[in-house]
Design an enzyme around this catalytic site. Sequence first.
Site, short mmCIF file in Angstrom:
data_model
loop_
_atom_site.label_atom_id
_atom_site.label_comp_id
_atom_site.label_asym_id
_atom_site.label_seq_id
_atom_site.Cartn_x
_atom_site.Cartn_y
_atom_site.Cartn_z
N LYS A 35 0.83 -1.20 0.00
CA LYS A 35 0.00 0.00 0.00
C LYS A 35 0.87 1.25 0.00
O LYS A 35 1.86 1.32 0.73
CB LYS A 35 -0.90 -0.03 1.24
CG LYS A 35 -1.84 1.14 1.41
CD LYS A 35 -2.72 0.92 2.65
CE LYS A 35 -3.70 2.05 2.86
NZ LYS A 35 -4.60 1.77 4.02
N SER A 112 -9.24 1.89 3.02
CA SER A 112 -8.35 2.63 2.14
C SER A 112 -7.29 1.73 1.51
O SER A 112 -6.52 2.18 0.66
CB SER A 112 -7.67 3.75 2.93
OG SER A 112 -6.88 3.20 3.98
N SER A 136 -9.82 -0.59 7.29
CA SER A 136 -9.28 -0.66 5.94
C SER A 136 -8.54 -1.95 5.61
O SER A 136 -8.05 -2.10 4.50
CB SER A 136 -8.37 0.54 5.69
OG SER A 136 -9.12 1.73 5.74
#
Length: 399
Positions: A35, A112, A136
């Site tokens: 990420k 996210s 998330s």
Amino acid sequence: MTGTSDRYNAFLDVPQAAVFNAKTGPLAGMRLAVKDIYDVAGYRTGCGNPAKAASADPAPTTAPAVQILLDAGARFVGKTQTDELAFSLMGQNAHFPHPINPAAPDRVTGGSSSGSAAAVAGMLADIAIGSDTGGSIRAPASFCGLIGLRTTHGLISLDGAMKLAPSLDTCGWFARDIDVYETVAKLLIGKDAHRGQLKRPVALDWLDSLPTGPDEAAEYQRMRRRAGTALGPIAKAGPLSFSSDELYWCFRKVQAFEAWQEHGAWIASGDRGLGPGVKERFEFGATISGSDYAAEIERRDAFRQELGVLLGTDGILVLPTVPGAAPLASGSHDELLAYRERALMLLCLSGLSGFPQITLPIGTVDGAPFGLSLLGPAGSDLALIRLGRRVLDTAGTKD
């Protein structure tokens, strides 16, 4: 709009740099996605915001949690898309083509950690590092049919990662396979810190009202029966002292206040082009006073103590991960917001307590994934993974 580089819009289309990994180890041969809030040496950490990406220098070192996996043989395959400044739950960053949910292409991936979930669900990676502040890891895992664990707060280092709300931020990851998931957990967590045996599953009555419709409620009850087959009879726990609304607003205020403390000065110093939803959430954080924040921290501490007493050393809270299948990607702003608010009433229990929660891909609604969660005492992360294996092993049995 900035670019992605694959059919699921999971990976960022950015200049590539060589990233060393060990040639042998427990993760040798496995593909690792990361990420874009974590530093990877040679890459800019963009955090889902073009202005931040443009002003960032390439990271000189890799975040420790990522480096552990590289040293165990995992091969880095790219940076993945994140919601802007990691402050969303749907995976629809205004600056990027939205990630596609491989398990349900007409529905959102969740955020996210949206790109990380899409990469693993789409079989473009075997492991993907993400983070969980408000949900998330858990929400995208449920939406995309993956295993996901929100770890005990503070258990895994977040050095070299963007902060959102430090008292809530946790490191997490996605995998399709429980063996892979456990291998990563042992590398990142190390020794099992939990001394008790998790053997007492419980449920809270008010959680039964949060699935969004009759099909979702029926599927949750079916999943719960399967968990009972694996774990033993699930007892009903007495009511908590806090309503779902109180816990929801406690979480929202703590998260928003801390997010503004972390990013407010940067946001206020120029036009940062924040997308809709994200902009308003930061603006909300700017309105929360220090005294209001202190009051919510006091409420959080009381809730954490009460949930800790309920679980003891051997309790497991069984609950739906989210209210149902992922919302449709074509949903209106109001529809997505309503789902988000309902989801946070479930997701905030682990966030506020700091206790670990694993979501398991054992349910479906309208042909789309729907996860069941197990929430345990602080430090019971590895024990939850082992229990998750038991539930998954019984997931094919009849009710």
